[in-house]
Scaffold this motif. Structure first.
Motif, mmCIF file in Angstrom:
data_model
loop_
_atom_site.group_PDB
_atom_site.id
_atom_site.type_symbol
_atom_site.label_atom_id
_atom_site.label_comp_id
_atom_site.label_asym_id
_atom_site.label_seq_id
_atom_site.Cartn_x
_atom_site.Cartn_y
_atom_site.Cartn_z
ATOM 1 N N GLY A 165 0.821 -1.202 0.000
ATOM 2 C CA GLY A 165 0.000 0.000 0.000
ATOM 3 C C GLY A 165 0.855 1.252 0.000
ATOM 4 N N ARG A 166 1.965 1.204 0.704
ATOM 5 C CA ARG A 166 2.935 2.327 0.710
ATOM 6 C C ARG A 166 3.495 2.563 -0.697
ATOM 7 N N LEU A 167 3.785 1.489 -1.405
ATOM 8 C CA LEU A 167 4.270 1.632 -2.783
ATOM 9 C C LEU A 167 3.187 2.211 -3.688
ATOM 10 N N VAL A 168 1.933 1.818 -3.448
ATOM 11 C CA VAL A 168 0.827 2.359 -4.236
ATOM 12 C C VAL A 168 0.662 3.855 -3.979
ATOM 13 N N ASP A 169 0.928 4.307 -2.748
ATOM 14 C CA ASP A 169 0.928 5.747 -2.476
ATOM 15 C C ASP A 169 1.900 6.469 -3.411
ATOM 16 N N LEU A 170 3.098 5.927 -3.533
ATOM 17 C CA LEU A 170 4.110 6.562 -4.387
ATOM 18 C C LEU A 170 3.729 6.460 -5.860
ATOM 19 N N LEU A 171 3.077 5.370 -6.242
ATOM 20 C CA LEU A 171 2.554 5.254 -7.601
ATOM 21 C C LEU A 171 1.580 6.392 -7.879
ATOM 22 N N ALA A 172 0.684 6.669 -6.945
ATOM 23 C CA ALA A 172 -0.300 7.736 -7.130
ATOM 24 C C ALA A 172 0.374 9.100 -7.228
ATOM 25 N N VAL A 173 1.421 9.311 -6.431
ATOM 26 C CA VAL A 173 2.170 10.575 -6.519
ATOM 27 C C VAL A 173 2.766 10.738 -7.908
ATOM 28 N N SER A 174 3.384 9.679 -8.402
ATOM 29 C CA SER A 174 4.000 9.730 -9.731
ATOM 30 C C SER A 174 2.958 9.983 -10.811
ATOM 31 N N CYS A 175 1.828 9.286 -10.744
ATOM 32 C CA CYS A 175 0.783 9.452 -11.762
ATOM 33 C C CYS A 175 0.155 10.832 -11.690
ATOM 34 N N ALA A 176 -0.033 11.354 -10.480
ATOM 35 C CA ALA A 176 -0.586 12.699 -10.343
ATOM 36 C C ALA A 176 0.327 13.722 -11.005
ATOM 37 N N ASP A 177 1.617 13.537 -10.847
ATOM 38 C CA ASP A 177 2.582 14.454 -11.456
ATOM 39 C C ASP A 177 2.589 14.317 -12.977
ATOM 40 N N ARG A 178 2.527 13.094 -13.466
ATOM 41 C CA ARG A 178 2.626 12.858 -14.901
ATOM 42 C C ARG A 178 1.349 13.216 -15.657
ATOM 43 N N TYR A 179 0.192 13.010 -15.032
ATOM 44 C CA TYR A 179 -1.056 13.094 -15.780
ATOM 45 C C TYR A 179 -2.005 14.198 -15.312
ATOM 46 N N LEU A 254 5.891 10.884 3.308
ATOM 47 C CA LEU A 254 5.261 9.660 2.824
ATOM 48 C C LEU A 254 4.867 9.749 1.357
ATOM 49 N N PHE A 255 4.548 10.949 0.893
ATOM 50 C CA PHE A 255 4.134 11.160 -0.491
ATOM 51 C C PHE A 255 5.185 12.009 -1.196
ATOM 52 N N ASP A 256 6.406 11.534 -1.172
ATOM 53 C CA ASP A 256 7.555 12.290 -1.661
ATOM 54 C C ASP A 256 7.727 12.120 -3.166
ATOM 55 N N ALA A 257 7.845 13.225 -3.887
ATOM 56 C CA ALA A 257 7.935 13.173 -5.348
ATOM 57 C C ALA A 257 9.227 12.503 -5.815
ATOM 58 N N ASP A 258 10.313 12.726 -5.105
ATOM 59 C CA ASP A 258 11.585 12.099 -5.506
ATOM 60 C C ASP A 258 11.526 10.587 -5.302
ATOM 61 N N ASP A 259 10.953 10.155 -4.184
ATOM 62 C CA ASP A 259 10.786 8.722 -3.951
ATOM 63 C C ASP A 259 9.864 8.111 -5.004
ATOM 64 N N ALA A 260 8.813 8.856 -5.363
ATOM 65 C CA ALA A 260 7.872 8.360 -6.370
ATOM 66 C C ALA A 260 8.559 8.169 -7.711
ATOM 67 N N LYS A 261 9.380 9.115 -8.092
ATOM 68 C CA LYS A 261 10.106 9.000 -9.368
ATOM 69 C C LYS A 261 11.111 7.844 -9.312
ATOM 70 N N ARG A 262 11.780 7.707 -8.179
ATOM 71 C CA ARG A 262 12.752 6.608 -8.035
ATOM 72 C C ARG A 262 12.061 5.264 -8.184
ATOM 73 N N LEU A 263 10.903 5.102 -7.517
ATOM 74 C CA LEU A 263 10.168 3.842 -7.612
ATOM 75 C C LEU A 263 9.669 3.611 -9.034
ATOM 76 N N HIS A 264 9.187 4.658 -9.685
ATOM 77 C CA HIS A 264 8.713 4.519 -11.066
ATOM 78 C C HIS A 264 9.841 4.020 -11.970
ATOM 79 N N ASP A 265 11.016 4.596 -11.844
ATOM 80 C CA ASP A 265 12.145 4.200 -12.695
ATOM 81 C C ASP A 265 12.555 2.751 -12.436
ATOM 82 N N ILE A 266 12.584 2.351 -11.159
ATOM 83 C CA ILE A 266 12.928 0.970 -10.809
ATOM 84 C C ILE A 266 11.892 0.004 -11.400
ATOM 85 N N THR A 267 10.616 0.390 -11.302
ATOM 86 C CA THR A 267 9.541 -0.473 -11.790
ATOM 87 C C THR A 267 9.613 -0.628 -13.298
#
Length: 273
Positions: A165-179, A254-267
């Protein structure tokens, strides 16, 4: 009328949301792994005189290949998707890997939502009011295991759910930024303890705890009353989060944009293998 896709829609909250939209006159496609539950949903749709607006796709969403197959089916059926609701998760007391070599909770709870969130963007951005609604657990404070994303060490089934669920939080941060420019709003919703089937495979001790939670949890009707306003009228911001209908702050740690981007790139690198 809307076109609604419900990932994990054969049971519990996902099924109730799907039936609600059918009653409203919307077109609804649900995705789940159990064919008998999918057929039961289609029968319920026919009872509502909504059979022609109801679709079921059987799939094991812990498999990347299955997610991609389902996404192809959805995009072939619908030129526009207005609402994407994601509920799929399954608790495993014992760590298990999929035939594709991925930890199953990570694959089902996180990777599947990643694939749907990005894979339906071209359909969502054609909607006048596109919403991606994640039934997860926003605000979990577990530390991201950057060097052990798939929980190979000290695995615990319930903790793995919160962690993903924590990873999904970061997914949402990344998607909010992108879309955000496309008008796609990301909404995170924690339902609390709800008396559902608690999909999972449990050890004896955990199974006993689950039975107590089923007795103590709120009803599906009570949960839906908290959920529907957040789904129907989310805030205008690209990302918002709720716990049992109450809006919560997006804590920067918890909803950090840098962490979200890092997770997106790893994924992306993981999916490209």
């Amino acid at each position: 009328m809307k076109t609604v896709v419900v990932q994990g829609g054969t049971d519990g909250i996902g099924r109730e949301v799907a039936l609600l939209h059918l009653r409203r006159g919307d077109t609804v496609l649900i995705v789940g792994r159990t064919a008998s539950k999918g057929e039961a949903f289609l029968r319920a749709a026919r009872d509502l005189d909504a059979g022609e607006r109801a679709f079921f796709v059987a799939a094991d969403l812990s498999l990347i290949s299955e997610n991609r197959r389902v996404l192809e089916q959805i995009t072939s059926l619908f030129p526009v998707v207005d609402v994407l609701v994601m509920c799929a998760r399954h608790c495993l007391s014992t760590r298990r890997e999929t035939p594709e070599g991925l930890e199953e909770t990570f694959a089902l709870f996180y990777l599947s939502r990643f694939l749907f969130s990005h894979g339906l963007v071209d359909r969502l951005e054609k909607s006048a009011n596109p919403i991606v609604f994640n039934v997860a657990g926003p605000g979990d404070r577990q530390v991201v295991r950057w060097h052990d994303l798939q929980y190979t060490q000290d695995y615990h089934g319930a903790a793995a759910l919160g962690y993903n669920g924590r990873l999904v939080d970061l997914l949402a941060v990344s998607c909010a930024d992108r879309y955000a420019a496309a008008g796609i709003r990301q909404v995170m919703f924690h339902p609390g303890v709800v008396s559902t089937s608690f999909s999972g495979e449990y050890d004896e001790q955990t199974a006993a705890q689950v039975e107590l939670l089923k007795l103590a949890g709120k009803s599906l009707a009570e949960s839906l009353a908290q959920l529907v306003p957040c789904l129907d009228n989310p805030p205008p911001e690209p990302l918002s989060a709720f716990v049992e209908g109450r809006r919560i702050q997006l804590h920067p740690s918890l909803f950090d944009a840098d962490d979200a981007k890092r997770l997106h790139d790893i994924t992306e690198k993981l999916l490209a293998r």
